[in-house]
Write a protein that holds these residues in place. Structure first.
Motif, PDB file in Angstrom:
ATOM      1  N   GLU A 101      -6.283   2.149  -0.246  1.00 35.56           N
ATOM      2  CA  GLU A 101      -6.931   1.607   0.889  1.00 35.56           C
ATOM      3  C   GLU A 101      -8.471   1.257   0.422  1.00 35.56           C
ATOM      4  N   HIS A 139       0.885  -1.218  -0.140  1.00 29.04           N
ATOM      5  CA  HIS A 139       0.108  -0.055  -0.022  1.00 29.04           C
ATOM      6  C   HIS A 139       0.753   1.207  -0.066  1.00 29.04           C
ATOM      7  N   ALA A 164      -3.574   7.534  -0.935  1.00 25.16           N
ATOM      8  CA  ALA A 164      -3.678   6.516   0.098  1.00 25.16           C
ATOM      9  C   ALA A 164      -5.287   6.070   0.450  1.00 25.16           C
ATOM     10  N   SER A 218       0.726   4.162  -3.066  1.00 19.97           N
ATOM     11  CA  SER A 218       0.480   5.330  -2.351  1.00 19.97           C
ATOM     12  C   SER A 218       1.624   6.251  -2.940  1.00 19.97           C
ATOM     13  N   ARG A 232      -9.872  -2.585   0.534  1.00 16.22           N
ATOM     14  CA  ARG A 232     -11.110  -3.351   1.105  1.00 16.22           C
ATOM     15  C   ARG A 232     -12.064  -3.900   0.222  1.00 16.22           C
TER      16      ARG A 232
END
Length: 179
Positions: free
Chosen positions: A116, A78, A112, A82, A120
């Motif tokens: 994210e 991540h 970010a 990002s 999810r």
């Protein structure tokens, strides 16, 4: 190379046809019109298989895989994603009417949040044969960033405008496929 379902005899005909062409020094195929063997020599084959075998099909046979050089690339973290997308967004957000001091923060928080969201959505909605549109990837983050960059820079006056634009693009990219 796709991973077709195994037929009643336990074979995958498209994969077996490729294997037959590359299997031996006399690899090739049988031409049924003239009843002759056609040799296929010096044919480079580059194939990729990106879909996990449990999602849409079955595993490739070991008879086919022993001819291949297998490379497996890990998923990007991540943090890395990002960082990449915040640089792209910073270039776009920098051309808007927003204060220069907040450009990096806006770009970082937006990228970010998008990464994210991808994580999810990927966890919550696994791709199945009945729901093939639920195969999410980094391409979806690219679509969100492209959509944001397509907006007129003069239409963004404050952080709230950026948040609204992000929500709209995220809904367009992710939400439309879930409906």
């Amino acid at each position: 190379v796709g991973t077709p379902l195994v037929d009643a005899c336990g074979a995958q005909p498209p994969v077996e046809a490729l294997r037959q062409v590359i299997d031996t020094a006399n690899g090739g195929f049988y031409e049924r019109k003239r009843w002759q063997w056609r040799c296929a020599r010096d044919i480079p084959l580059l194939a990729t298989a990106a879909v996990p075998p449990t999602s849409f099909g079955s595993r490739l046979s070991s008879r086919f895989l022993h001819h291949a050089l297998l490379l497996q690339l890990p998923n990007w973290s991540h943090q890395t994603l990002s960082s990449v997308f915040s640089g792209i967004l910073a270039g776009y957000v920098g051309s808007t009417n927003l204060p220069t001091s907040s450009v990096q923060q806006i770009a970082w928080s937006t990228s970010a949040a998008t990464v994210e969201l991808l994580g999810r959505v990927t966890e919550a909605f696994r791709p199945l044969v009945s729901t093939p549109l639920h195969a999410f990837s980094v391409r979806d983050v690219v679509r969100v960033v492209r959509g944001m960059a397509a907006a007129r820079p003069t239409s963004l006056h404050n952080n709230e405008d950026v948040a609204k634009l992000w929500a709209h693009e995220s809904s367009r990219v992710f939400g439309d496929r879930l409906a």
